[in-house]
Write a protein that holds these residues in place. Structure first.
Motif, PDB file in Angstrom:
ATOM      1  N   ASP A  83      27.231   4.778 -20.463  1.00 46.83           N
ATOM      2  CA  ASP A  83      28.084   3.663 -20.904  1.00 46.83           C
ATOM      3  C   ASP A  83      29.385   3.565 -20.121  1.00 46.83           C
ATOM      4  O   ASP A  83      30.162   2.633 -20.334  1.00 46.83           O
ATOM      5  CB  ASP A  83      28.347   3.759 -22.418  1.00 46.83           C
ATOM      6  N   ILE A  84      29.658   4.499 -19.194  1.00 43.51           N
ATOM      7  CA  ILE A  84      30.809   4.293 -18.292  1.00 43.51           C
ATOM      8  C   ILE A  84      30.347   4.230 -16.835  1.00 43.51           C
ATOM      9  O   ILE A  84      31.133   4.440 -15.911  1.00 43.51           O
ATOM     10  CB  ILE A  84      31.897   5.380 -18.444  1.00 43.51           C
ATOM     11  N   SER A 109      28.179   8.727 -22.348  1.00 44.94           N
ATOM     12  CA  SER A 109      28.744   9.475 -21.219  1.00 44.94           C
ATOM     13  C   SER A 109      29.398  10.785 -21.657  1.00 44.94           C
ATOM     14  O   SER A 109      29.234  11.815 -21.003  1.00 44.94           O
ATOM     15  CB  SER A 109      29.754   8.607 -20.476  1.00 44.94           C
ATOM     16  N   GLU A 110      30.142  10.745 -22.773  1.00 47.74           N
ATOM     17  CA  GLU A 110      30.826  11.990 -23.185  1.00 47.74           C
ATOM     18  C   GLU A 110      29.823  13.102 -23.415  1.00 47.74           C
ATOM     19  O   GLU A 110      30.046  14.256 -23.039  1.00 47.74           O
ATOM     20  CB  GLU A 110      31.643  11.746 -24.461  1.00 47.74           C
ATOM     21  N   CYS A 135      33.264   4.334 -13.087  1.00 47.14           N
ATOM     22  CA  CYS A 135      34.067   4.483 -14.307  1.00 47.14           C
ATOM     23  C   CYS A 135      35.435   3.806 -14.240  1.00 47.14           C
ATOM     24  O   CYS A 135      36.049   3.544 -15.275  1.00 47.14           O
ATOM     25  CB  CYS A 135      34.203   5.961 -14.654  1.00 47.14           C
ATOM     26  N   HIS A 138      35.796   0.790 -16.374  1.00 52.60           N
ATOM     27  CA  HIS A 138      35.722   1.099 -17.804  1.00 52.60           C
ATOM     28  C   HIS A 138      37.030   1.711 -18.307  1.00 52.60           C
ATOM     29  O   HIS A 138      37.429   1.499 -19.446  1.00 52.60           O
ATOM     30  CB  HIS A 138      34.524   2.018 -18.087  1.00 52.60           C
ATOM     31  N   VAL A 139      37.700   2.461 -17.429  1.00 46.34           N
ATOM     32  CA  VAL A 139      39.020   3.009 -17.783  1.00 46.34           C
ATOM     33  C   VAL A 139      40.032   1.868 -17.862  1.00 46.34           C
ATOM     34  O   VAL A 139      40.785   1.752 -18.828  1.00 46.34           O
ATOM     35  CB  VAL A 139      39.465   4.056 -16.736  1.00 46.34           C
ATOM     36  N   ARG A 142      38.682  -0.790 -20.846  1.00 52.13           N
ATOM     37  CA  ARG A 142      38.388  -0.356 -22.208  1.00 52.13           C
ATOM     38  C   ARG A 142      39.154   0.909 -22.593  1.00 52.13           C
ATOM     39  O   ARG A 142      38.949   1.448 -23.674  1.00 52.13           O
ATOM     40  CB  ARG A 142      36.880  -0.098 -22.367  1.00 52.13           C
ATOM     41  N   VAL A 144      38.801   3.940 -21.559  1.00 49.45           N
ATOM     42  CA  VAL A 144      37.957   5.133 -21.681  1.00 49.45           C
ATOM     43  C   VAL A 144      38.769   6.359 -21.276  1.00 49.45           C
ATOM     44  O   VAL A 144      39.524   6.323 -20.297  1.00 49.45           O
ATOM     45  CB  VAL A 144      36.718   4.978 -20.775  1.00 49.45           C
ATOM     46  N   THR A 145      38.653   7.461 -22.027  1.00 50.88           N
ATOM     47  CA  THR A 145      39.548   8.610 -21.813  1.00 50.88           C
ATOM     48  C   THR A 145      39.081   9.574 -20.731  1.00 50.88           C
ATOM     49  O   THR A 145      39.853  10.409 -20.277  1.00 50.88           O
ATOM     50  CB  THR A 145      39.695   9.426 -23.116  1.00 50.88           C
ATOM     51  N   LEU A 146      37.838   9.535 -20.338  1.00 52.58           N
ATOM     52  CA  LEU A 146      37.284  10.473 -19.353  1.00 52.58           C
ATOM     53  C   LEU A 146      37.332  11.921 -19.851  1.00 52.58           C
ATOM     54  O   LEU A 146      37.509  12.853 -19.071  1.00 52.58           O
ATOM     55  CB  LEU A 146      37.990  10.353 -17.992  1.00 52.58           C
TER      56      LEU A 146
END
Lengths: 408, 152
Positions: A83-84, A109-110, A135, A138-139, A142, A144-146
Motif C-alpha cells: 500500500d506504499i 507495508s508495515e 513511497c 505516499h509520504v 498521506r 505515511v510514517t515509514l
C-alpha cells in the motif's frame, strides 16, 4: 577480470527482473551474465546482481553455478507490491513466505517491513521516487510514517533524475540509507544503477547483514562511475527542470476482479484477410518504409524470396474480428501493454491469412497509474496452405483513468 | 533508403554494437497506419488530442503496433535483405505522442558464437530494442531475435 570473491569492495545491482519470473522482462539470467562480461571488457565494474522478480519467489531456483561460470554473483530476492508502493525483500525465508500471498498487489507495508526484519531479512522501498509505486508520494500525500523502513532504493535505473532526486531527498530528511538498482527488464539495462559495498558480498546472508548493519559502508552508484579515475556524477536533484506530466491516476488496492474464466485457453477463429500489394503499399507508406523487399518488384524478384513479401509487422497491424473476451470488470480504459511477435514464414501478396485467437491469462499488478489488470491473448496466423506463418501475443491493460485536469 | 539494400553478415556483429534510426510519426502517418486496421482507426486516442485528454492522456498517442513496426524496421534496415526477424517482444511502458521525435535504438546483447541456427548456416543475434523520446522517456522497450547469413 576482478574476482568478486577476493575483493573487499562489491558492486551489486540489487534490482533485476528476468524472463524466468517476471511477465514484463525480456532479459535472461545468462544474458545478463554475458552482458557483465562485455561491460567488464569496457573497464566497468560489476560483480553481480540480485534477481528480484515481481510478486514471485521460487525457493528452488539457484543461479550460483551459472553465475560462477561467469565469475559473478547472482543472488535472489523478490519485489512485492504494498500500500506504499513496491518493496524489495532480501533474505526471503519460508517463514516470510508463509505470512503473505506474494501475488497480492496491496500487501500491508508495515507488516511486510516488520516481517522481513523479524525473519532475518530486510525490506527496501523500491524506486522510491516513482509516482504511485514508490513511497515518496505516499509520504507527501498521506503522511505515511515509514515505520520500520531503514533503506530506500534512491537510485533506480527505471526512474528519471527527478524521481531519483525526490527519493534521495526523502532518505536525507528521514535519515534512511540509500541503495541503487537498475530495475533492468532487458539485458542492456543491467547495472545502470548499482550499489557499492565496502566489504565482500558472496551470499544473500552477506547482503542482508550489510543492509541491516547501520554502520556498514555502502552507497548507490551509476555504472559509468565505476570506471577507474571517473569523477562520480552528483546525485540527481529532486527539483524538476520541467514539470513532469502526471494526471494523478489510480489507486492501489480494492476488491477481487471478476472475469469469465471459461474463455481462458480456448482457441477460436477470429477472421481472415487477403494480403494485397495495396495493403503492403499502405503499410510501407505509413512507416516511410522503403525496403525494396517490400516495395520493388524487380529487386525482390532477384532476392531471397523470389518476389515481394509483406513487411513483418503487417499481420499485427491488421485487426481481425473481436478476440475472445474474458469480460474483465475493472477500469475505464484499455491500453496495449506489450506484444510478442513471432515470425515463421514469409507472407506474400495473394496469401489468405486466418487468425486463431485465445485468452492465455488474466492477472493484476500495480504501476505508475495505480492498479492494473492484464489480459494476455495469443493469435496464431495460418496461410491458405495451413502453415503457421506468425503469432502475436498481446497483453492489454485495464486501468481506471480520469480525464486530465479533473481532481482526484 | 539504400541501407536496407546493404547486406550485413553475422561475422561482422559483436556484443555491444549499437545502431539507431530517428522517427517522427505525424498525425497523417498515424492516420495512414490505423486506416489498415478498422479497430484502431475508430479509437479517438490515436487521432484527437481532446479524446486523448478525456482518456487521461496528455495528447494523441502513437498506437503500440506502430511503435513496434518502427523498431522492426530499425532491425530489418540494419540486417539487410538476407536477414530474418524471428521475434520481437516489446513492452509499451509510456505513451509516445504525435510529432514526438523518437530515437529507435538497438544494442546487440548476444551472438550465438559458433552456433548454427537450425542447420541453416545462419547465426542468431539477440538485440535489446528501445524507443526513446526527447523528453527522456522510453515509451517502448524490448528484445528482438534475428538470424543473419554468414560470409563464405
Amino acid at each position: 577480470m576482478p574476482d568478486p570473491l577476493s575483493e573487499n569492495t562489491t558492486y551489486l545491482d540489487l534490482h533485476v527482473h528476468s524472463a524466468d519470473g517476471s511477465d514484463d522482462a525480456g532479459g535472461t539470467v545468462e544474458g545478463y551474465l554475458k552482458w557483465i562480461t562485455a561491460r567488464r571488457a569496457h573497464g566497468l565494474r560489476i560483480d553481480g546482481f540480485v534477481v528480484t522478480e515481481h510478486r514471485r519467489f521460487d525457493p528452488d531456483r539457484d543461479y550460483s553455478a551459472l553465475a560462477a561460470r561467469y565469475g559473478a554473483i547472482v543472488l535472489r530476492g523478490v519485489e512485492v507490491e504494498t500500500d506504499i508502493g513496491h518493496v524489495l525483500v532480501f533474505g526471503v525465508t519460508p517463514e516470510f513466505l508463509s505470512r503473505f500471498d506474494l501475488t497480492s498487489i496491496s500487501l500491508p507495508s508495515e507488516e511486510v517491513f516488520r516481517a522481513a526484519w523479524e525473519t532475518g531479512g530486510v525490506a527496501v522501498g523500491a524506486h522510491a521516487g516513482r509516482p504511485r509505486i514508490g513511497c515518496v508520494e505516499h509520504v507527501d500525500e498521506r503522511g505515511v510514517t515509514l515505520e520500520g523502513v531503514h533503506v530506500l532504493e534512491a537510485l533506480n535505473g527505471g526512474s528519471n533524475d527527478y524521481e531519483n532526486g525526490r527519493a534521495f531527498d526523502l532518505a536525507d530528511a528521514r535519515g534512511l540509507r540509500a541503495v541503487g538498482g537498475s530495475d533492468a527488464h532487458f539485458v542492456s539495462a543491467l547495472g545502470g544503477c548499482l550499489t557499492r559495498f565496502d566489504r565482500a558480498i558472496h551470499t544473500v546472508d552477506d547482503l542482508v547483514a550489510a543492509l541491516r548493519d547501520p554502520a556498514a559502508a555502502y552507497t548507490p552508484i551509476y555504472l559509468e562511475d565505476t570506471a577507474e579515475g571517473v569523477e562520480p556524477r552528483p546525485r540527481p536533484s529532486g527539483t524538476p527542470v520541467l514539470q513532469p506530466f502526471s494526471s494523478g491516476q489510480g489507486t492501489l488496492g480494492g476488491d477481487v476482479i471478476e472475469y469469465d474464466r471459461s474463455v481462458v485457453g480456448r482457441e477460436v477463429l477470429v477472421g481472415s484477410f487477403e494480403v494485397t500489394r495495396e495493403l503492403i503499399a499502405s503499410f510501407c507508406q505509413a512507416l516511410d518504409e522503403r525496403n525494396p523487399l517490400y516495395t520493388d518488384e524487380a529487386f525482390a524478384a532477384q532476392g531471397p524470396h523470389g518476389g515481394i513479401i509483406a513487411p513483418p509487422g503487417i499481420i499485427q497491424a491488421v485487426r481481425m474480428g473481436p478476440a475472445p473476451n474474458p469480460g474483465v470488470k475493472f477500469g475505464s480504459s484499455t491500453m496495449m501493454a506489450g506484444q510478442l511477435h513471432e515470425y515463421y514464414l514469409p507472407v506474400r501478396p495473394g496469401d489468405t491469412i486466418e487468425g486463431f485467437a485465445q485468452v492465455r491469462e488474466v492477472y493484476e499488478k500495480t504501476g505508475r497509474s495505480g492498479r492494473m489488470v492484464f489480459v494476455v491473448r495469443r493469435t496464431r496466423f495460418a496461410n491458405q496452405h495451413g502453415e503457421d506463418v506468425a503469432a502475436l501475443q498481446t497483453t492489454s491493460v485495464h486501468r481506471e483513468m480520469r480525464p486530465v485536469g479533473e481532481a482526484e | 533508403m539504400d541501407d536496407a539494400l546493404t547486406q550485413r553478415y553475422f561475422e561482422e556483429v559483436a556484443v555491444g554494437d549499437e545502431f539507431e534510426e530517428w522517427q517522427q510519426p505525424t498525425s497523417p502517418h498515424v492516420a495512414a497506419f490505423t486506416a489498415i486496421s478498422g479497430a484502431l482507426a475508430g479509437d479517438g486516442r490515436f487521432h484527437d488530442h481532446a479524446a486523448a485528454r478525456a482518456a487521461g492522456l496528455e495528447k494523441a498517442i502513437v498506437p503500440g503496433p506502430m511503435s513496434a513496426s518502427m523498431l522492426t524496421r530499425l532491425v530489418t534496415d540494419w540486417m539487410g535483405p538476407l536477414g530474418r526477424v524471428l521475434s520481437l517482444d516489446v513492452s509499451y511502458r509510456r505513451p509516445a505522442y504525435h510529432d514526438d521525435r523518437l530515437r529507435c535504438v538497438a544494442l546487440v546483447t548476444d551472438v550465438n558464437g559458433d552456433g548454427d541456427y537450425e542447420g541453416t548456416g545462419e547465426g542468431a543475434v539477440h538485440l535489446d530494442v528501445t524507443m526513446e523520446s526527447e523528453r527522456g522517456d522510453k515509451p517502448v522497450q524490448g528484445t528482438a531475435i534475428v538470424v543473419m547469413p554468414r560470409r563464405g
